[in-house]
Design an enzyme around this catalytic site. Structure first.
Site, PDB file in Angstrom:
ATOM      1  N   CYS B  83       0.831  -1.217   0.000  1.00  0.00           N
ATOM      2  CA  CYS B  83       0.000   0.000   0.000  1.00  0.00           C
ATOM      3  C   CYS B  83       0.857   1.255   0.000  1.00  0.00           C
ATOM      4  CB  CYS B  83      -0.918   0.019   1.205  1.00  0.00           C
ATOM      5  SG  CYS B  83      -1.579  -1.597   1.614  1.00  0.00           S
ATOM      6  N   ILE B 209     -12.631   0.837  -0.701  1.00  0.00           N
ATOM      7  CA  ILE B 209     -12.024   0.247  -1.905  1.00  0.00           C
ATOM      8  C   ILE B 209     -12.382   1.141  -3.079  1.00  0.00           C
ATOM      9  CG2 ILE B 209     -12.272  -1.691  -3.516  1.00  0.00           C
ATOM     10  CD1 ILE B 209     -12.506  -3.514  -1.045  1.00  0.00           C
ATOM     11  N   LYS B 328      -9.045   7.586   4.480  1.00  0.00           N
ATOM     12  CA  LYS B 328     -10.400   7.291   4.933  1.00  0.00           C
ATOM     13  C   LYS B 328     -11.474   7.858   4.011  1.00  0.00           C
ATOM     14  CE  LYS B 328     -13.725   5.849   7.243  1.00  0.00           C
ATOM     15  NZ  LYS B 328     -14.384   5.754   5.942  1.00  0.00           N
ATOM     16  N   HIS B 332      -8.334   5.331  -1.097  1.00  0.00           N
ATOM     17  CA  HIS B 332      -7.061   4.613  -0.984  1.00  0.00           C
ATOM     18  C   HIS B 332      -6.938   3.576  -2.103  1.00  0.00           C
ATOM     19  CE1 HIS B 332      -3.576   2.722   0.600  1.00  0.00           C
ATOM     20  NE2 HIS B 332      -4.146   1.835   1.386  1.00  0.00           N
TER      21      HIS B 332
END
Lengths: 383, 383
Positions: B83, B209, B328, B332
């Site tokens: 990530c 997602i 958040k 992401h």
């Protein structure tokens, strides 16, 4: 431009290491590297790898390498350019040092391929191709290269027997390299009579599936001589690309990415193709060797197969090419291969390569590519 | 040490772009970038991406980006640190320029996650964890973070309600950011009453997602002012790692990789935590935000949740953190996130970020991590 040097190398013998994992392979390459340097304290880690994600469900390889090398806390990343990942990792390692960011960078190439059925590995390798325009239709990576080889044979009227000379030579060199996967000698007849993989590519035109890890330590000019008595300068670095899907390329026999990468590396090093004494080039298939030699400017398009037939590029010629045995015989643990090549050229220039050696070379070149010459790196080293 | 500058940025709105592929996302980010610069002629491409291989059977992403950007022939590579891939790609892009190798480098972060069932994506995300010691036993990435969050709550006696303040604030900022995926406002009750993902982590503690691409152009000092009227200096770069498997870490609440990356970046930039005006940090989960803030030295261990409760790190505070909405609410798209962050900080320093702005910031920081703070990059920018 700040200079960067290769101050140490390490590698494992390439093999079907069913009993070894990523950790083990990396550890053994780094153990050899540690013995090759006076001081081992890398500040960053670059990992060349293609398939840890698709085959082993393992990302974050830089952390795995930090663990295996006893370097907890040292940061880094994986670099991927399909089968060219290793060479690109060396280019990144060079940049991290030459930029002044770090004084000592560890570059590791590692790949594990042999735990899976060949069909699974073939599928993973095909991820180097275009997922939406090639892969999804079921094309394999050998099949794409077969298209290119057939075109080459037709356009340049190259005979199948002449194209078998390359793998025969590679096995001869590989038989002398203790790190090589394939150490048996073969004949032209063996190549021609071997099973067809994707016509006209035969099994013995193809690099084997194997596992391996190679490591090099790159250091800044300030500390290179403290770490090594025989630092080897990274004199040139170049990268190039070509269209991802072959159908949109102008000419399948013009290796654009190789030409671009080589131009940049030659210019940076201030040398020309005729100055290269020893080279390791990408020969995943026999056709890859031919186009690589032509793209690097060692001969004109369509001429490489004749020169190979006439004995050129053998040991003692300038350049001597793939004295390691190349991808064909040394082996091709895909994401590791580019690091093997650079380590081998560094040893050739130091004079301690444990296989067939070029006579007192001064300038060496390593060329690694991903896909059908889709992403290419060229690294030039100088003694 | 040669200097390198961010001379242009571009990004797509993050969303579940079911109708767009990798090509489309990259193309739209680059179109925006091209309008942001006076001259667009990158000499190399670095791609931040985590999951193209495991989900889309596509390696060789640098060639895909070259195609999408009309840059055939320009070489490059993918950079992966789970990530944290995007931030690490920026570090590599910086190095390719600061080393003198290239004058203009394109860094693209891209990820497509929404075409697959959540379970498939969750499995792909878990590749950030240790394949042999964690993944193989079926642990998920939220579950690993839940262990850490539970430990934090116990050791520091942090209350669940207080830990809900962070996501509420992120949604408030995200609602003002036109590129954010989640633009709705939420309350502390919404967080606490949202479904449990892995106790004590709630759905609204978790980044969504989504799909997205962000791009920045990095240029050398020689040409930066020719390309941009508002070049932003990359003043500090640092990388760090921690053990891959959590069971071998000494203290799960000490984010070693963040501490190491930050130390290096602060030292290089010649600044301290108190000098940072605006920051984008990694908050894939609420617990990630807390440990990131502490690891970056903005407060002592165990204190961040109290400071957030007391309104600190809001817009106007020093530092103002995650004015984009953070992972958040901005979203992401994992391998792209670090490039979004750097682009956002560059816009904050230029004064043209299209969401909540920090008041005249001079120094900004972007911190991106892969795994449970396993591989971290810290990038410091200066106006």
């Amino acid at each position: 431009m700040a200079r960067a040097y290769i101050v140490g190398v390490g590698m494992t013998k390439i093999d079907r290491h069913y009993d070894k994992g990523y950790h083990d392979l990396v550890y053994s390459a780094i153990r050899m590297l540690e013995k090759d340097v006076k001081m081992f304290s890398p500040e960053a880690i670059v990992v060349g790898n293609m398939m840890s994600s698709s085959l082993y469900q393992q990302d974050s390889l830089a952390a795995l390498v930090a663990d295996a090398a006893g370097l907890r806390g040292v940061g880094g990343m994986k670099v991927e350019a399909a089968c060219g990942s290793g060479g690109h990792a060396v280019a990144v390692g060079y940049s991290l040092v030459a930029s002044g960011l770090y004084n000592q960078v560890l570059v590791v190439g590692v790949e594990k391929m042999s735990d899976y059925p060949t069909a699974t590995v073939t599928s993973a390798l095909a991820q180097a191709a275009d997922a939406e325009h090639e892969y999804i239709y079921g094309i394999s990576f050998p099949a794409l290269n077969a298209l290119v080889m057939r075109l080459y044979m037709n356009r340049y009227e190259a005979r199948r027997e002449d194209l078998a000379i390359w793998p025969v030579r590679m096995h001869e060199y590989g038989s002398k390299n203790p790190f090589a996967q394939l150490r048996n000698m073969i004949t032209v007849e063996d190549v021609i009579n071997s099973p067809t993989i994707a016509d006209p590519i035969k099994l013995m035109d193809s690099a084997p599936i194997g596992d391996g890890a190679a490591a090099i330590l790159i250091a800044s000019e300030d500390i290179a001589r403290k770490i090594s008595d025989t630092p080897i300068e990274i004199a040139g670095v170049g990268l190039g690309s070509d269209a991802l899907d072959l159908s949109s390329r102008e000419d399948l026999l013009y290796p654009l990415s190789v030409v671009r990468a080589a131009e940049k590396a030659y210019k940076m090093a201030g040398v020309e193709p005729k100055d290269i004494d020893v080279a390791e080039i990408h020969d995943a298939f026999t056709i890859t060797a031919l186009l690589s030699i032509e793209g690097l400017g060692f001969t004109r398009p369509g001429e490489s197969w004749k020169m190979i037939r006439d004995g050129r590029f053998s040991v003692g010629d300038k350049p001597s090419i793939n004295l390691s045995g190349g991808l064909k015989a040394r082996g091709h643990p895909v994401g590791a291969t580019g690091v093997y090549q650079v380590a081998e050229i560094a040893m050739q220039l130091r004079g301690d390569f444990p296989g067939v050696r070029a006579p007192s070379p001064l300038i060496g070149l390593a060329m690694n590519t991903g896909g059908v010459a889709t992403l290419t790196s060229v690294i030039i080293l100088r003694r």
